[in-house]
Design a protein around this motif. Structure first.
Motif, PDB file in Angstrom:
ATOM      1  N   ARG A 238      44.343  38.712  31.439  1.00 12.64           N
ATOM      2  CA  ARG A 238      43.150  37.678  31.464  1.00 12.64           C
ATOM      3  C   ARG A 238      42.893  38.322  33.146  1.00 12.64           C
ATOM      4  N   LYS A 240      41.282  39.373  36.295  1.00 10.18           N
ATOM      5  CA  LYS A 240      40.727  40.821  36.923  1.00 10.18           C
ATOM      6  C   LYS A 240      41.095  41.197  37.687  1.00 10.18           C
ATOM      7  N   GLY A 241      40.141  43.145  36.584  1.00 10.25           N
ATOM      8  CA  GLY A 241      41.122  44.199  37.284  1.00 10.25           C
ATOM      9  C   GLY A 241      41.987  44.445  36.859  1.00 10.25           C
ATOM     10  N   LEU A 262      44.723  44.186  42.499  1.00  9.84           N
ATOM     11  CA  LEU A 262      44.207  43.044  42.303  1.00  9.84           C
ATOM     12  C   LEU A 262      44.604  42.017  43.286  1.00  9.84           C
TER      13      LEU A 262
END
Length: 294
Positions: A238, A240-241, A262
């Protein structure tokens, strides 16, 4: 050398198994050893033609093995884990030390398609013209050319074992039609082999390739399965990145959480999650300064 196509082969496990007549033969006659090394290289060529094989990751892990072999040639005690630490835990301004420099040279050599510029980046102590001259020193079959290049380098720079092995592997790759260097020779040779010349050196190269190519084929198949599993679990991530992070794991032997794209806490959580899912492994066994890899 002419290589068969791989279009009709669909099972990667089949490719992992080198023919038993290659792996079990105990050839001592130069012609037989040369034949077996050619058969082994042909099999590796087929494996490298598979989309499932993570090429950059394979090269990077083989670079670590080659660096460890070269460090052992120099009589230093560093092993693979210490080489990883020397490079992946560097802070700005730090120097990697002699063993780390060897590892960096191999990593830089495998990162990009073969060119004089790319080789110069890996071997900055040598001029482009000198590198080009060495790469043109070999003639004949792939292994003969590679052996002639190693001889040429060591005749001019007797202590340049690492550059000689890198350039020999490059010439071998070029002769086989590969775009990138595939580190093979260092892991199969002994320290004394580097002082051989002529037919004795070519014989040592052929013997070295039989063992190192068998290992590379097994590694390629293992990494292909691990990479496939990582790609399967990637949609569950989940953060981001996470996609960019997964791509790093698919191309690098080892990754520190701090190197991921991240925030630090999210990067550590992602690494823990990937370990929990069996998609990557923690490579150091430590509680801090950890490194992760497929």
């Amino acid at each position: 050398m002419t290589f068969a196509r791989l279009d009709h082969i669909s099972d990667l496990d089949t490719l992992q198994r080198m023919p038993t007549w290659v792996t079990s033969a105990r050839a001592e006659i130069p012609e037989d050893v040369a034949f077996l090394s050619g058969a082994a290289l042909n099999h590796l060529h087929l494996v490298l033609g598979r989309e499932e094989v993570p090429q950059a990751l394979l090269r990077d892990r083989l670079a670590l093995r080659a660096a460890a072999a070269c460090v052992a040639f120099s009589g230093r005690p560093e092993w693979a884990g210490e080489l990883r630490d020397a490079v992946h835990l560097l802070r700005p301004g730090d120097l990697p030390g002699p063993a780390g420099e060897i590892y960096l040279a191999w990593r830089r050599a495998v990162e990009r398609p073969v060119s004089i510029k790319a080789v110069g980046r890996a071997l900055p102590a040598f001029e482009p013209g000198q590198i080009a001259g060495w790469l043109d020193a070999g003639q004949g079959t792939p292994v003969v050319r590679a052996a002639m290049v190693l001889e040429a380098v060591l005749s001019e720079a007797p202590r340049a074992d690492v550059p000689a092995l890198i350039l020999a592997d490059i010439v071998l790759a070029q002769a086989l039609g590969w775009s990138h260097l595939m580190p093979l020779l260092a892991t199969g040779l002994k320290r004394a082999d580097l002082r051989r010349r002529g037919d004795d050196l070519r014989f040592a190269f052929h013997r070295a390739l039989i063992s190192s190519v068998v290992d590379a084929v097994h590694l390629a198949a293992d990494l292909a399965r691990r990479a496939a599993h990582l790609k399967t679990v990637a949609p569950k991530l989940r953060a981001k990145g996470a996609g960019n992070a997964v791509e790093m794991f698919l191309t690098r032997d080892a990754v520190a959480a701090a190197a991921l794209p991240l925030p630090s806490r999210a990067a550590r959580r992602l690494c823990d999650r990937l370990v929990e899912l069996g998609a990557v492994r923690e490579l150091t066994g430590r509680d801090t300064f950890r490194l992760y890899g497929v």
